[in-house]
Scaffold this motif. Structure first.
Motif, short mmCIF file in Angstrom:
data_model
loop_
_atom_site.label_atom_id
_atom_site.label_comp_id
_atom_site.label_asym_id
_atom_site.label_seq_id
_atom_site.Cartn_x
_atom_site.Cartn_y
_atom_site.Cartn_z
N ALA A 80 0.85 -1.20 0.00
CA ALA A 80 0.00 0.00 0.00
C ALA A 80 0.89 1.25 0.00
N LEU A 81 1.57 1.48 -1.12
CA LEU A 81 2.43 2.65 -1.26
C LEU A 81 1.94 3.45 -2.47
N PRO A 82 1.07 4.44 -2.24
CA PRO A 82 0.42 5.12 -3.37
C PRO A 82 1.37 5.82 -4.33
N HIS A 83 2.44 6.42 -3.83
CA HIS A 83 3.34 7.14 -4.74
C HIS A 83 4.13 6.18 -5.62
N LEU A 84 4.57 5.08 -5.06
CA LEU A 84 5.26 4.09 -5.89
C LEU A 84 4.31 3.42 -6.86
N SER A 85 3.06 3.21 -6.44
CA SER A 85 2.06 2.64 -7.35
C SER A 85 1.81 3.58 -8.52
N GLN A 86 1.75 4.86 -8.24
CA GLN A 86 1.56 5.85 -9.31
C GLN A 86 2.75 5.83 -10.27
N PHE A 87 3.95 5.72 -9.73
CA PHE A 87 5.15 5.62 -10.56
C PHE A 87 5.10 4.36 -11.43
N ALA A 88 4.72 3.25 -10.83
CA ALA A 88 4.65 1.98 -11.56
C ALA A 88 3.59 2.04 -12.65
N ASN A 89 2.46 2.66 -12.37
CA ASN A 89 1.42 2.79 -13.39
C ASN A 89 1.89 3.66 -14.54
N GLY A 90 2.69 4.66 -14.25
CA GLY A 90 3.26 5.49 -15.31
C GLY A 90 4.20 4.68 -16.20
N LEU A 91 4.95 3.77 -15.59
CA LEU A 91 5.82 2.90 -16.39
C LEU A 91 5.01 1.97 -17.28
N LEU A 92 3.85 1.54 -16.78
CA LEU A 92 3.02 0.62 -17.57
C LEU A 92 2.45 1.28 -18.83
N HIS A 93 2.29 2.60 -18.80
CA HIS A 93 1.74 3.30 -19.96
C HIS A 93 2.64 3.15 -21.18
N ASP A 94 3.93 3.04 -20.96
CA ASP A 94 4.86 2.89 -22.08
C ASP A 94 5.88 1.79 -21.75
N LEU A 95 5.35 0.62 -21.41
CA LEU A 95 6.18 -0.47 -20.92
C LEU A 95 7.22 -0.92 -21.95
N ASP A 96 6.85 -0.95 -23.22
CA ASP A 96 7.80 -1.40 -24.25
C ASP A 96 9.02 -0.47 -24.32
N ALA A 97 8.79 0.83 -24.28
CA ALA A 97 9.91 1.78 -24.35
C ALA A 97 10.78 1.70 -23.10
N VAL A 98 10.17 1.57 -21.94
CA VAL A 98 10.94 1.49 -20.70
C VAL A 98 11.76 0.20 -20.68
N THR A 99 11.15 -0.90 -21.11
CA THR A 99 11.88 -2.17 -21.16
C THR A 99 13.04 -2.09 -22.13
N ALA A 100 12.82 -1.50 -23.28
CA ALA A 100 13.90 -1.35 -24.26
C ALA A 100 15.01 -0.47 -23.71
N GLY A 101 14.65 0.58 -22.99
CA GLY A 101 15.65 1.44 -22.39
C GLY A 101 16.49 0.73 -21.33
N LEU A 102 15.88 -0.20 -20.62
CA LEU A 102 16.61 -0.95 -19.62
C LEU A 102 17.49 -2.03 -20.23
N LEU A 103 17.12 -2.52 -21.41
CA LEU A 103 17.87 -3.60 -22.03
C LEU A 103 19.08 -3.12 -22.82
N THR A 104 19.07 -1.88 -23.27
CA THR A 104 20.18 -1.40 -24.09
C THR A 104 21.31 -0.90 -23.20
N THR A 105 22.52 -0.98 -23.71
CA THR A 105 23.68 -0.55 -22.93
C THR A 105 24.16 0.84 -23.33
N TRP A 106 23.66 1.41 -24.41
CA TRP A 106 24.10 2.73 -24.83
C TRP A 106 23.18 3.80 -24.27
N SER A 107 23.68 5.03 -24.25
CA SER A 107 22.88 6.13 -23.74
C SER A 107 22.97 7.31 -24.71
N SER A 108 22.13 8.29 -24.49
CA SER A 108 22.13 9.48 -25.33
C SER A 108 22.89 10.62 -24.66
#
Length: 140
Positions: free
Chosen positions: A78-106
């Motif tokens: 029951a952590l509302p702020h972390l739940s809100q953060f997690a729900n934000g990640l779910l909105h663009d899960l593919d992009a976030v997952t791809a960002g975590l999988l790549t080793t290069w940065s901008s």
């Protein structure tokens, strides 16, 4: 008459945050005791620390495939702020997952953009595009 010693002073929020964001193996022994005390005093904070360190592990080890499981664990607490953060990640899960999988940065691109903005501001609005282009290309 028996007097009890006063409770230890609570750490300031910034100091506690520094303890939380530091890898547990890098904490000095006195700081490790401090974070252990605040974790014992507040179960919600203890759960939040576990989630924060779990996300840090995902980012550091580039384990984007574990992200949905990590988000599901947040929903159990029951952590509302972390739940809100997690729900934000779910909105663009593919992009976030791809960002975590790549080793290069901008970072290099962002640095160049910052440099161009600095050069533009240094002209105080008087430099036209041709002078700005020359300064960018000549790296002055």
């Amino acid at each position: 008459m028996v007097t009890t010693p006063p409770p230890p002073a609570r750490p300031k929020p910034r100091r506690a945050l520094r303890w939380i964001m530091t890898h547990p193996e890098r904490l000095r022994p006195d700081k490790a005791v401090g974070i252990k005390e605040i974790r014992a005093a507040c179960p919600e904070l203890d759960a939040a620390i576990e989630h924060v360190r779990g996300f840090a592990g995902l980012m550091h080890e580039h384990r984007g495939e574990d992200l949905p499981a990590r988000i599901a664990r947040i929903d159990q607490d029951a952590l509302p702020h972390l739940s809100q953060f997690a729900n934000g990640l779910l909105h663009d899960l593919d992009a976030v997952t791809a960002g975590l999988l790549t080793t290069w940065s901008s970072g290099q691109v962002e640095g160049q953009v910052t440099r161009v903005k600095l050069l533009k501001r240094a002209g105080y609005g008087r430099a036209k595009l041709d002078l700005l282009r020359t300064r960018i290309l000549l790296r002055t």
